[in-house]
Design a protein around this motif. Structure first.
Motif, mmCIF file in Angstrom:
data_model
loop_
_atom_site.group_PDB
_atom_site.id
_atom_site.type_symbol
_atom_site.label_atom_id
_atom_site.label_comp_id
_atom_site.label_asym_id
_atom_site.label_seq_id
_atom_site.Cartn_x
_atom_site.Cartn_y
_atom_site.Cartn_z
ATOM 1 N N ARG A 1 0.774 -1.174 0.054
ATOM 2 C CA ARG A 1 -0.010 -0.010 -0.041
ATOM 3 C C ARG A 1 0.763 1.462 0.075
ATOM 4 N N PHE A 2 0.252 2.509 -0.552
ATOM 5 C CA PHE A 2 1.042 3.546 -0.556
ATOM 6 C C PHE A 2 0.810 4.162 1.081
ATOM 7 N N ALA A 3 1.489 3.699 1.975
ATOM 8 C CA ALA A 3 1.074 3.902 3.146
ATOM 9 C C ALA A 3 2.344 4.741 3.950
ATOM 10 N N GLN A 4 3.396 5.062 3.213
ATOM 11 C CA GLN A 4 4.550 5.675 3.630
ATOM 12 C C GLN A 4 4.897 6.937 3.050
ATOM 13 N N LYS A 5 5.222 7.816 4.235
ATOM 14 C CA LYS A 5 5.515 9.203 3.413
ATOM 15 C C LYS A 5 7.019 9.226 2.853
ATOM 16 N N SER A 6 7.004 10.115 1.839
ATOM 17 C CA SER A 6 8.630 10.161 1.052
ATOM 18 C C SER A 6 8.801 11.359 1.286
ATOM 19 N N HIS A 7 9.737 11.758 2.287
ATOM 20 C CA HIS A 7 10.451 13.215 2.444
ATOM 21 C C HIS A 7 11.666 13.624 1.705
ATOM 22 N N ASP A 8 12.431 12.324 0.983
ATOM 23 C CA ASP A 8 13.586 12.618 0.484
ATOM 24 C C ASP A 8 13.731 12.050 -1.033
ATOM 25 N N HIS A 9 12.760 11.297 -1.229
ATOM 26 C CA HIS A 9 12.706 10.973 -2.700
ATOM 27 C C HIS A 9 11.632 11.560 -3.723
ATOM 28 N N ARG A 10 10.448 11.146 -3.286
ATOM 29 C CA ARG A 10 9.252 11.630 -4.085
ATOM 30 C C ARG A 10 8.425 12.822 -3.333
ATOM 31 N N GLY A 11 9.201 13.470 -2.573
ATOM 32 C CA GLY A 11 8.531 14.664 -1.732
ATOM 33 C C GLY A 11 9.585 15.190 -1.213
ATOM 34 N N THR A 12 9.352 16.321 -0.340
ATOM 35 C CA THR A 12 10.233 17.052 0.677
ATOM 36 C C THR A 12 9.622 16.877 1.893
ATOM 37 N N PRO A 13 10.509 17.204 2.939
ATOM 38 C CA PRO A 13 10.198 17.427 4.286
ATOM 39 C C PRO A 13 9.017 18.280 4.248
ATOM 40 N N GLU A 14 8.838 19.516 3.818
ATOM 41 C CA GLU A 14 7.614 20.214 3.934
ATOM 42 C C GLU A 14 6.457 19.652 3.174
ATOM 43 N N LYS A 15 6.554 18.940 2.137
ATOM 44 C CA LYS A 15 5.651 18.509 1.108
ATOM 45 C C LYS A 15 5.827 16.923 0.884
ATOM 46 N N PRO A 16 5.755 16.021 1.853
ATOM 47 C CA PRO A 16 6.094 14.812 1.643
ATOM 48 C C PRO A 16 5.208 14.098 0.635
ATOM 49 N N GLY A 17 5.829 13.022 -0.225
ATOM 50 C CA GLY A 17 4.998 12.429 -1.180
ATOM 51 C C GLY A 17 4.529 11.250 -0.588
ATOM 52 N N ARG A 18 4.139 10.215 -1.516
ATOM 53 C CA ARG A 18 3.765 8.551 -1.049
ATOM 54 C C ARG A 18 4.534 7.516 -1.732
ATOM 55 N N VAL A 19 4.916 6.705 -1.030
ATOM 56 C CA VAL A 19 5.342 5.419 -1.682
ATOM 57 C C VAL A 19 4.934 4.427 -1.035
ATOM 58 N N PRO B 1 8.241 6.769 11.998
ATOM 59 C CA PRO B 1 7.678 8.179 11.669
ATOM 60 C C PRO B 1 7.133 8.295 10.382
ATOM 61 N N SER B 2 7.628 7.797 9.413
ATOM 62 C CA SER B 2 6.863 7.938 8.227
ATOM 63 C C SER B 2 5.821 7.269 7.678
ATOM 64 N N PHE B 3 5.401 6.306 8.599
ATOM 65 C CA PHE B 3 4.285 5.517 8.136
ATOM 66 C C PHE B 3 3.025 6.314 8.421
ATOM 67 N N ILE B 4 2.011 6.335 7.443
ATOM 68 C CA ILE B 4 1.111 7.102 7.457
ATOM 69 C C ILE B 4 -0.426 6.442 7.622
ATOM 70 N N GLY B 5 -0.241 5.199 7.207
ATOM 71 C CA GLY B 5 -1.317 4.323 7.211
ATOM 72 C C GLY B 5 -2.322 4.573 6.043
ATOM 73 N N SER B 6 -3.575 4.302 6.146
ATOM 74 C CA SER B 6 -4.698 4.417 4.957
ATOM 75 C C SER B 6 -4.995 5.752 4.874
ATOM 76 N N GLU B 7 -5.363 6.138 3.866
ATOM 77 C CA GLU B 7 -5.914 7.563 3.225
ATOM 78 C C GLU B 7 -6.983 7.475 2.426
ATOM 79 N N PRO B 8 -8.080 8.169 2.369
ATOM 80 C CA PRO B 8 -9.205 8.182 1.391
ATOM 81 C C PRO B 8 -8.383 8.066 -0.110
ATOM 82 N N LEU B 9 -8.800 7.302 -0.993
ATOM 83 C CA LEU B 9 -8.062 6.937 -2.310
ATOM 84 C C LEU B 9 -8.086 8.369 -3.047
ATOM 85 N N ASP B 10 -9.237 9.136 -3.320
ATOM 86 C CA ASP B 10 -8.993 10.221 -3.897
ATOM 87 C C ASP B 10 -8.084 11.340 -3.328
ATOM 88 N N ALA B 11 -7.811 11.608 -1.934
ATOM 89 C CA ALA B 11 -7.011 12.360 -1.381
ATOM 90 C C ALA B 11 -5.663 11.708 -1.419
#
Length: 201
Positions: free
Chosen positions: A33-51, A135-145
Motif C-alpha cells: 500500500r501507498f502508506a509511507q511518506k516520502s520526504h527524500d525521494h518523491r517529496g520534500t520534508p515540507e510536502k512529503p509524497g507517498r511511496v 515516523p514516516s508511516f501514514i497508514g490508510s488515506e481516502p483514495l481520492d486524497a
C-alpha cells in the motif's frame, strides 16, 4: 550467506547495482500500500509524497479504515542476488536509499511451478519494510486524497506520479494476471487527474 534483496516498489523498475541473477516471485501474508511518506525521494520534508510499503495482513485491519479493497491483492516483486564482491557497497547503497523509515526484514519468496502448485523458492530474503511504528508511516488515506497527493508531489528523485506509473507498468509486466486493486485504482485516478489538467491548460 548470499545477499539477496526483494524489491516490491521502486527496486522493481530501478534495480540495485551489481545484480548477478534475479527471481520473479510473490509474498504471502502482506499487502502493498501507498502508506509511507516520502520526504527524500518523491517529496520534500515540507510536502512529503507517498511511496509503497508492506504491511502484514493481520495488522492492516487496524489502518485500513479508508481502504475499501479486499485483501486478495498479490505482492509480486523481484528477488535480486548481489555479486558477493560488491555486497558491502550495495548494502550501504540500499540502506541510504531506504533510509526514510524502512527496516530490514526477512521474507520468504513464493513462485508457481509448471503444474500450478505454489511453492517457496527463496527463504529468508532481505526486504525493506516501512513498519507501522516508523515516523514516516501514514497508514490508510481516502483514495481520492491519496491520488491527489501522489499526483502533485515532487521530490529530488522526480514526480511522485512517475513512481506510481513506473511501478504499475513493472507489476503488469511481472504478472499480467495479478490482482493489485490498490495500484490499479490509484493509476486510474491519476490518469483522470492528468486528463483534467490537460483540459485546463
Amino acid at each position: 550467506m548470499t545477499y539477496i534483496v526483494f524489491g516490491y516498489g521502486s527496486l522493481i523498475f530501478k534495480p540495485p547495482p551489481h545484480v548477478i541473477s534475479e527471481v520473479h516471485g510473490f509474498l504471502k501474508g502482506y499487502v502493498r500500500r501507498f502508506a509511507q511518506k516520502s520526504h527524500d525521494h518523491r517529496g520534500t520534508p515540507e510536502k512529503p509524497g507517498r511511496v509503497v510499503t508492506l504491511i502484514h495482513k493481520e495488522e492492516w485491519a487496524a489502518f485500513s479504515g479508508s481502504d475499501a479493497f479486499p485483501d486478495e491483492d498479490i505482492v509480486w516483486g523481484i528477488a535480486y542476488t548481489i555479486d558477493p564482491a560488491f555486497e558491502k557497497e550495495v548494502r550501504g547503497y540500499l540502506d541510504y536509499r531506504e533510509k526514510d523509515g524502512y527496516t530490514l526484514e526477512a521474507v520468504d519468496v513464493w513462485g508457481v511451478e509448471s503444474n500450478g502448485q505454489e511453492t517457496i523458492v527463496l527463504h529468508g530474503v532481505h526486504c525493506y519494510v516501512g513498519r507501522n511504528d516508523n515516523p514516516s508511516f501514514i497508514g490508510s488515506e481516502p483514495l481520492d486524497a491519496l491520488a491527489h497527493k501522489i499526483w502533485e508531489s515532487v521530490g529530488p528523485s522526480g514526480p511522485n506520479k512517475e513512481y506510481l506509473y513506473n511501478l504499475v507498468e513493472a507489476v503488469r509486466k511481472l504478472a499480467p494476471e495479478s490482482h493489485d486493486s490498490h495500484l490499479y485504482a490509484l493509476e486510474k485516478r491519476l490518469r483522470e487527474l492528468d486528463c483534467l489538467s490537460d483540459l485546463g491548460s
